[in-house]
Motif scaffolding. Structure first.
Motif, short mmCIF file in Angstrom:
data_model
loop_
_atom_site.label_atom_id
_atom_site.label_comp_id
_atom_site.label_asym_id
_atom_site.label_seq_id
_atom_site.Cartn_x
_atom_site.Cartn_y
_atom_site.Cartn_z
N ASN A 15 1.10 -1.24 -0.16
CA ASN A 15 0.17 -0.54 0.02
C ASN A 15 0.80 1.30 0.34
OD1 ASN A 15 -1.44 2.43 1.41
ND2 ASN A 15 -3.19 0.26 0.62
N LEU A 16 1.89 1.23 0.72
CA LEU A 16 3.00 2.71 0.81
C LEU A 16 3.88 2.42 -0.41
CD1 LEU A 16 2.93 2.80 4.85
CD2 LEU A 16 0.91 4.06 3.13
N GLY A 17 4.14 1.22 -0.53
CA GLY A 17 5.03 1.54 -1.74
C GLY A 17 7.06 1.06 -1.36
N ALA A 18 6.39 0.73 0.16
CA ALA A 18 7.88 1.00 0.86
C ALA A 18 8.08 -0.50 2.08
CB ALA A 18 8.13 2.44 1.91
N SER A 19 10.07 -0.57 1.80
CA SER A 19 10.45 -1.45 2.59
C SER A 19 10.94 -0.69 3.14
CB SER A 19 10.41 -2.56 1.94
OG SER A 19 11.41 -2.60 1.13
N GLY A 20 11.96 -1.93 3.97
CA GLY A 20 13.12 -1.80 4.50
C GLY A 20 13.24 -1.66 6.36
N SER A 21 14.67 -1.08 6.50
CA SER A 21 14.53 -1.38 8.52
C SER A 21 13.63 -0.76 9.21
CB SER A 21 16.21 -1.30 9.16
OG SER A 21 17.01 -0.46 8.27
N GLU A 22 13.89 0.72 8.66
CA GLU A 22 13.23 2.15 8.98
C GLU A 22 11.88 2.07 8.88
OE1 GLU A 22 13.24 6.83 9.37
OE2 GLU A 22 14.00 5.69 7.01
N PHE A 23 11.27 1.18 7.75
CA PHE A 23 10.43 1.04 7.19
C PHE A 23 9.60 -0.07 9.06
CE2 PHE A 23 6.88 -2.03 5.70
CZ PHE A 23 5.73 -0.76 5.01
N ASP A 24 10.55 -0.91 8.69
CA ASP A 24 9.53 -1.72 9.84
C ASP A 24 9.37 -1.56 11.11
OD1 ASP A 24 10.17 -3.90 7.81
OD2 ASP A 24 11.60 -4.80 8.51
N ARG A 25 10.65 -0.22 11.58
CA ARG A 25 10.44 0.28 13.18
C ARG A 25 9.31 1.17 13.15
NH1 ARG A 25 16.41 0.94 12.16
NH2 ARG A 25 15.34 3.17 11.45
N TYR A 26 8.47 1.81 11.71
CA TYR A 26 7.17 3.00 12.15
C TYR A 26 6.30 1.16 11.88
CZ TYR A 26 9.26 7.11 11.31
OH TYR A 26 9.99 8.20 11.59
N PHE A 27 6.67 0.46 10.91
CA PHE A 27 5.04 -0.84 11.16
C PHE A 27 4.47 -1.04 12.49
CE2 PHE A 27 3.91 -5.49 10.81
CZ PHE A 27 2.92 -4.96 10.38
N ILE A 28 5.94 -1.34 13.40
CA ILE A 28 6.10 -2.00 14.53
C ILE A 28 5.16 -1.08 15.47
CG2 ILE A 28 7.26 -2.59 16.99
CD1 ILE A 28 8.67 -4.24 14.41
N ASP A 29 5.82 0.26 15.54
CA ASP A 29 4.66 1.75 16.17
C ASP A 29 3.83 1.27 15.71
OD1 ASP A 29 7.40 1.75 17.61
OD2 ASP A 29 7.66 3.53 16.45
N ALA A 30 3.58 1.24 14.89
CA ALA A 30 2.07 1.56 13.87
C ALA A 30 1.31 0.33 14.92
CB ALA A 30 1.94 1.52 12.53
N VAL A 31 1.45 -0.59 14.28
CA VAL A 31 0.36 -1.85 15.17
C VAL A 31 0.44 -2.11 16.91
CG1 VAL A 31 0.64 -4.26 15.70
CG2 VAL A 31 1.58 -3.70 13.47
N ASN A 32 1.62 -0.93 16.85
CA ASN A 32 1.26 -1.25 18.56
C ASN A 32 0.47 0.50 19.22
OD1 ASN A 32 3.35 -3.49 19.55
ND2 ASN A 32 4.75 -2.00 19.43
N CYS A 33 0.07 1.01 18.27
CA CYS A 33 -0.83 2.68 18.41
C CYS A 33 -2.12 1.60 18.21
CB CYS A 33 -0.70 2.91 17.15
SG CYS A 33 1.32 4.25 17.68
N VAL A 34 -2.00 0.73 16.84
CA VAL A 34 -3.73 0.36 16.90
C VAL A 34 -3.68 -1.07 18.54
CG1 VAL A 34 -4.78 -1.83 15.47
CG2 VAL A 34 -3.59 0.69 14.59
N SER A 35 -2.84 -1.08 18.44
CA SER A 35 -3.19 -2.63 19.66
C SER A 35 -3.75 -1.27 21.09
CB SER A 35 -2.51 -3.34 19.76
OG SER A 35 -1.72 -3.94 19.14
N ARG A 36 -3.35 -0.09 21.05
CA ARG A 36 -4.31 0.54 22.08
C ARG A 36 -5.10 1.49 21.74
NH1 ARG A 36 2.35 0.85 22.20
NH2 ARG A 36 1.88 3.35 20.84
N ASP A 37 -5.29 1.56 20.49
CA ASP A 37 -6.29 2.00 20.13
C ASP A 37 -8.08 1.06 20.67
OD1 ASP A 37 -5.48 4.40 19.54
OD2 ASP A 37 -5.67 3.91 17.48
N VAL A 38 -7.31 -0.17 20.22
CA VAL A 38 -8.52 -1.44 20.51
C VAL A 38 -8.36 -2.29 21.74
CG1 VAL A 38 -7.95 -3.80 19.55
CG2 VAL A 38 -7.76 -2.79 17.81
N LEU A 39 -7.88 -1.44 22.81
CA LEU A 39 -8.12 -1.63 24.29
C LEU A 39 -8.11 -0.46 24.41
CD1 LEU A 39 -7.36 -3.18 26.72
CD2 LEU A 39 -4.85 -1.49 26.86
N SER A 40 -8.50 0.99 24.36
CA SER A 40 -9.43 2.24 24.97
C SER A 40 -10.41 2.39 23.57
CB SER A 40 -8.15 3.15 24.20
OG SER A 40 -8.12 3.12 22.60
N ASP A 41 -10.51 1.77 22.66
CA ASP A 41 -11.83 2.17 22.03
C ASP A 41 -12.64 1.10 21.85
OD1 ASP A 41 -11.09 4.47 21.49
OD2 ASP A 41 -10.58 4.00 19.55
#
Length: 120
Positions: A15-41
């Motif tokens: 979807n974003l047309g990107a990859s690499g270690s920096e992308f992976d770090r942002y991906f992990i952070d984004a997953v954890n943000c969504v998990s916090r939303d899933v808990l709160s919402d």
């Protein structure tokens, strides 16, 4: 059935047309943000991740929340913005609403998660 992180990761890359270690770090952070939303919402507690392998311990019917939420958070980071922030956020919030309905249905709640017996 759990949600496979590799499937979400591949979706985000495509979807974003990107990859690499920096992308992976942002991906992990984004997953954890969504998990916090899933808990709160929604009220579902999903463990945070620190790798792109493995699974999220949440029913696969909540896949859209993660799929759309990850894109929304990564676009907000402006690293791989291809879509407008507003459309990503609207799609994500809509998916959260559907997951709230699924959770209420699973728990046997009447009237969804906003049901109240106040005043009865």
């Amino acid at each position: 059935m759990a949600i496979k992180l590799q499937q979400l990761h591949q979706y985000a890359q495509d979807n974003l047309g990107a990859s690499g270690s920096e992308f992976d770090r942002y991906f992990i952070d984004a997953v954890n943000c969504v998990s916090r939303d899933v808990l709160s919402d929604i009220g579902l507690d999903v463990d945070e991740i620190n790798t792109i392998s493995g699974e999220l311990d949440i029913a696969s019917k909540h896949y859209d929340v993660y799929k759309l939420g990850i894109i929304s958070y990564m676009v907000k980071a402006r690293e791989w913005a291809k879509k407008a922030d507003a459309s990503c956020e609207m799609e994500y919030r809509s998916a959260i609403g559907r997951s709230q309905y699924f959770y209420a249905e699973d728990e046997g709640l009447k009237g969804g998660t906003m049901a109240s017996t106040w005043g009865e």
